[in-house]
Design a protein around this motif. Structure first.
Motif, PDB file in Angstrom:
ATOM      1  N   GLU A 258       8.602 -13.295  -6.581  1.00  0.00           N
ATOM      2  CA  GLU A 258       8.840 -12.563  -7.820  1.00  0.00           C
ATOM      3  C   GLU A 258       7.582 -11.789  -8.238  1.00  0.00           C
ATOM      4  OE1 GLU A 258      10.564 -13.300 -12.350  1.00  0.00           O
ATOM      5  OE2 GLU A 258      10.595 -14.945 -10.913  1.00  0.00           O
ATOM      6  N   LYS A 259       6.406 -12.406  -8.105  1.00  0.00           N
ATOM      7  CA  LYS A 259       5.145 -11.717  -8.422  1.00  0.00           C
ATOM      8  C   LYS A 259       4.955 -10.503  -7.516  1.00  0.00           C
ATOM      9  CE  LYS A 259       2.682 -15.839  -9.811  1.00  0.00           C
ATOM     10  NZ  LYS A 259       1.606 -16.760  -9.419  1.00  0.00           N
ATOM     11  N   ALA A 260       5.261 -10.660  -6.241  1.00  0.00           N
ATOM     12  CA  ALA A 260       5.114  -9.545  -5.302  1.00  0.00           C
ATOM     13  C   ALA A 260       6.040  -8.400  -5.683  1.00  0.00           C
ATOM     14  CB  ALA A 260       5.393 -10.011  -3.873  1.00  0.00           C
ATOM     15  N   LEU A 261       7.284  -8.716  -6.022  1.00  0.00           N
ATOM     16  CA  LEU A 261       8.230  -7.673  -6.435  1.00  0.00           C
ATOM     17  C   LEU A 261       7.737  -6.966  -7.696  1.00  0.00           C
ATOM     18  CD1 LEU A 261      11.614  -9.487  -5.753  1.00  0.00           C
ATOM     19  CD2 LEU A 261      10.775  -7.415  -4.610  1.00  0.00           C
ATOM     20  N   ALA A 262       7.153  -7.723  -8.619  1.00  0.00           N
ATOM     21  CA  ALA A 262       6.650  -7.133  -9.865  1.00  0.00           C
ATOM     22  C   ALA A 262       5.467  -6.201  -9.600  1.00  0.00           C
ATOM     23  CB  ALA A 262       6.252  -8.228 -10.848  1.00  0.00           C
ATOM     24  N   GLY A 263       4.756  -6.412  -8.502  1.00  0.00           N
ATOM     25  CA  GLY A 263       3.669  -5.520  -8.147  1.00  0.00           C
ATOM     26  C   GLY A 263       4.137  -4.235  -7.494  1.00  0.00           C
ATOM     27  N   ILE A 264       5.402  -4.204  -7.100  1.00  0.00           N
ATOM     28  CA  ILE A 264       5.943  -3.053  -6.373  1.00  0.00           C
ATOM     29  C   ILE A 264       6.955  -2.280  -7.212  1.00  0.00           C
ATOM     30  CG2 ILE A 264       7.220  -2.357  -4.306  1.00  0.00           C
ATOM     31  CD1 ILE A 264       6.223  -5.060  -3.057  1.00  0.00           C
ATOM     32  N   PHE A 265       7.810  -3.009  -7.940  1.00  0.00           N
ATOM     33  CA  PHE A 265       8.908  -2.416  -8.708  1.00  0.00           C
ATOM     34  C   PHE A 265       8.767  -2.771 -10.183  1.00  0.00           C
ATOM     35  CE2 PHE A 265      10.600  -3.372  -4.474  1.00  0.00           C
ATOM     36  CZ  PHE A 265      11.067  -2.123  -4.097  1.00  0.00           C
ATOM     37  N   GLU A 266       9.536  -2.092 -11.008  1.00  0.00           N
ATOM     38  CA  GLU A 266       9.710  -2.525 -12.386  1.00  0.00           C
ATOM     39  C   GLU A 266      10.714  -3.667 -12.320  1.00  0.00           C
ATOM     40  OE1 GLU A 266      12.072  -0.886 -16.169  1.00  0.00           O
ATOM     41  OE2 GLU A 266      10.623   0.528 -15.317  1.00  0.00           O
ATOM     42  N   VAL A 267      10.345  -4.823 -12.865  1.00  0.00           N
ATOM     43  CA  VAL A 267      11.185  -6.016 -12.743  1.00  0.00           C
ATOM     44  C   VAL A 267      11.554  -6.537 -14.124  1.00  0.00           C
ATOM     45  CG1 VAL A 267      11.256  -8.421 -11.952  1.00  0.00           C
ATOM     46  CG2 VAL A 267      10.173  -6.681 -10.532  1.00  0.00           C
ATOM     47  N   HIS A 268      12.845  -6.802 -14.309  1.00  0.00           N
ATOM     48  CA  HIS A 268      13.338  -7.451 -15.522  1.00  0.00           C
ATOM     49  C   HIS A 268      14.044  -8.721 -15.082  1.00  0.00           C
ATOM     50  CE1 HIS A 268      12.492  -4.056 -18.133  1.00  0.00           C
ATOM     51  NE2 HIS A 268      12.976  -3.280 -17.181  1.00  0.00           N
ATOM     52  N   SER A 269      13.576  -9.845 -15.593  1.00  0.00           N
ATOM     53  CA  SER A 269      14.202 -11.123 -15.285  1.00  0.00           C
ATOM     54  C   SER A 269      15.439 -11.272 -16.166  1.00  0.00           C
ATOM     55  CB  SER A 269      13.228 -12.264 -15.542  1.00  0.00           C
ATOM     56  OG  SER A 269      13.842 -13.494 -15.277  1.00  0.00           O
ATOM     57  N   THR A 270      16.589 -11.517 -15.546  1.00  0.00           N
ATOM     58  CA  THR A 270      17.814 -11.655 -16.325  1.00  0.00           C
ATOM     59  C   THR A 270      18.274 -13.104 -16.433  1.00  0.00           C
ATOM     60  OG1 THR A 270      19.224 -11.247 -14.394  1.00  0.00           O
ATOM     61  CG2 THR A 270      18.597  -9.332 -15.729  1.00  0.00           C
TER      62      THR A 270
ATOM     63  N   SER B 233       0.838  -1.194   0.000  1.00  0.00           N
ATOM     64  CA  SER B 233       0.000   0.000   0.000  1.00  0.00           C
ATOM     65  C   SER B 233       0.876   1.247   0.000  1.00  0.00           C
ATOM     66  CB  SER B 233      -0.894  -0.016   1.236  1.00  0.00           C
ATOM     67  OG  SER B 233      -0.110  -0.049   2.396  1.00  0.00           O
ATOM     68  N   GLY B 234       0.302   2.330  -0.486  1.00  0.00           N
ATOM     69  CA  GLY B 234       1.020   3.599  -0.494  1.00  0.00           C
ATOM     70  C   GLY B 234       1.843   3.789  -1.743  1.00  0.00           C
ATOM     71  N   GLU B 235       2.699   4.788  -1.677  1.00  0.00           N
ATOM     72  CA  GLU B 235       3.565   5.123  -2.811  1.00  0.00           C
ATOM     73  C   GLU B 235       4.598   4.031  -3.041  1.00  0.00           C
ATOM     74  OE1 GLU B 235       3.844   7.889  -4.927  1.00  0.00           O
ATOM     75  OE2 GLU B 235       1.804   8.203  -4.211  1.00  0.00           O
ATOM     76  N   PRO B 236       4.926   3.763  -4.308  1.00  0.00           N
ATOM     77  CA  PRO B 236       6.003   2.803  -4.577  1.00  0.00           C
ATOM     78  C   PRO B 236       7.313   3.336  -3.998  1.00  0.00           C
ATOM     79  CG  PRO B 236       4.883   3.427  -6.616  1.00  0.00           C
ATOM     80  CD  PRO B 236       4.343   4.287  -5.524  1.00  0.00           C
ATOM     81  N   PRO B 237       8.125   2.465  -3.419  1.00  0.00           N
ATOM     82  CA  PRO B 237       9.385   2.920  -2.856  1.00  0.00           C
ATOM     83  C   PRO B 237      10.333   3.441  -3.930  1.00  0.00           C
ATOM     84  CG  PRO B 237       9.242   0.538  -2.791  1.00  0.00           C
ATOM     85  CD  PRO B 237       7.933   1.039  -3.300  1.00  0.00           C
ATOM     86  N   ALA B 238      11.073   4.449  -3.583  1.00  0.00           N
ATOM     87  CA  ALA B 238      12.039   5.024  -4.524  1.00  0.00           C
ATOM     88  C   ALA B 238      13.345   4.251  -4.448  1.00  0.00           C
ATOM     89  CB  ALA B 238      12.274   6.487  -4.186  1.00  0.00           C
ATOM     90  N   LEU B 239      13.916   3.970  -5.599  1.00  0.00           N
ATOM     91  CA  LEU B 239      15.242   3.362  -5.667  1.00  0.00           C
ATOM     92  C   LEU B 239      16.152   4.357  -6.368  1.00  0.00           C
ATOM     93  CD1 LEU B 239      14.423  -0.295  -6.810  1.00  0.00           C
ATOM     94  CD2 LEU B 239      14.928   0.517  -4.499  1.00  0.00           C
TER      95      LEU B 239
ATOM     96  N   LEU C 202      15.694  -4.860 -10.428  1.00  0.00           N
ATOM     97  CA  LEU C 202      14.585  -4.072  -9.898  1.00  0.00           C
ATOM     98  C   LEU C 202      14.842  -2.599 -10.160  1.00  0.00           C
ATOM     99  CD1 LEU C 202      14.280  -5.759  -6.372  1.00  0.00           C
ATOM    100  CD2 LEU C 202      13.202  -6.470  -8.521  1.00  0.00           C
ATOM    101  N   GLY C 203      13.811  -1.904 -10.558  1.00  0.00           N
ATOM    102  CA  GLY C 203      13.910  -0.475 -10.790  1.00  0.00           C
ATOM    103  C   GLY C 203      12.660   0.204 -10.274  1.00  0.00           C
ATOM    104  N   PRO C 204      12.702   1.528 -10.159  1.00  0.00           N
ATOM    105  CA  PRO C 204      11.517   2.249  -9.704  1.00  0.00           C
ATOM    106  C   PRO C 204      10.436   2.213 -10.773  1.00  0.00           C
ATOM    107  CG  PRO C 204      13.244   3.783 -10.341  1.00  0.00           C
ATOM    108  CD  PRO C 204      13.826   2.399 -10.449  1.00  0.00           C
ATOM    109  N   ARG C 205       9.198   2.293 -10.355  1.00  0.00           N
ATOM    110  CA  ARG C 205       8.054   2.353 -11.288  1.00  0.00           C
ATOM    111  C   ARG C 205       7.910   3.744 -11.808  1.00  0.00           C
ATOM    112  NH1 ARG C 205       4.552  -1.460 -12.399  1.00  0.00           N
ATOM    113  NH2 ARG C 205       4.681  -3.324 -11.191  1.00  0.00           N
TER     114      ARG C 205
END
Length: 132
Positions: free
Chosen positions: A102-114, A77-83, A129-132
């Motif tokens: 991994e699904k939870a992280l994708a709901g919070i951050f921009e996620v690229h699987s490497t 909940s709330g604002e996405p965390p800043a990275l 992981l990157g900021p949204r």
């Protein structure tokens, strides 16, 4: 039912999350976000302690993927965390458990699987992981 953290730790803590290429603030943002979705098995505040001296090269915490605190997509909940920078995350554990984190992280951050490596019972996923 009472919980005995000492005896349940190994069985309940099914995903290890290792963060690299980031500083204390970014590690705190990722771990605090995951802690809002899943029960953390270790203290997850890398902001605690002294800030003097060299920073760790890898930050690590374990989470219980079966203890989802929120229903739905896993978004905190709330604002996405800043990275401040892209963060490399290595998730290790049971294949289903790693998928849930991994699904939870994708709901919070921009996620690229490497990279993803599956074994007989475990899965290892490397993410950016990157900021949204």
């Amino acid at each position: 039912m009472e919980s005995n953290e000492t005896s349940n730790h190994a069985a309940d803590c099914d995903v290890t999350v290792q963060l690299s290429d980031c500083g204390r603030q970014d590690a705190h943002a990722v771990f605090a976000s995951l802690d809002r979705v899943f029960a953390a098995c270790d203290p997850v505040d890398p902001g605690a302690g002294t800030s003097g001296g060299a920073e760790p090269t890898v930050w690590m915490a374990t989470f219980d993927s079966g203890s989802a605190r929120q229903s739905g997509s896993g978004e905190a909940s709330g604002e996405p965390p800043a990275l401040s920078t892209r963060v490399t995350a290595l998730l290790t554990g049971d294949a289903h458990a790693v998928d849930e984190v991994e699904k939870a992280l994708a709901g919070i951050f921009e996620v690229h699987s490497t990279e993803s490596v599956s074994g007989e019972h475990e899965r290892e996923a490397r993410l950016q992981l990157g900021p949204r």
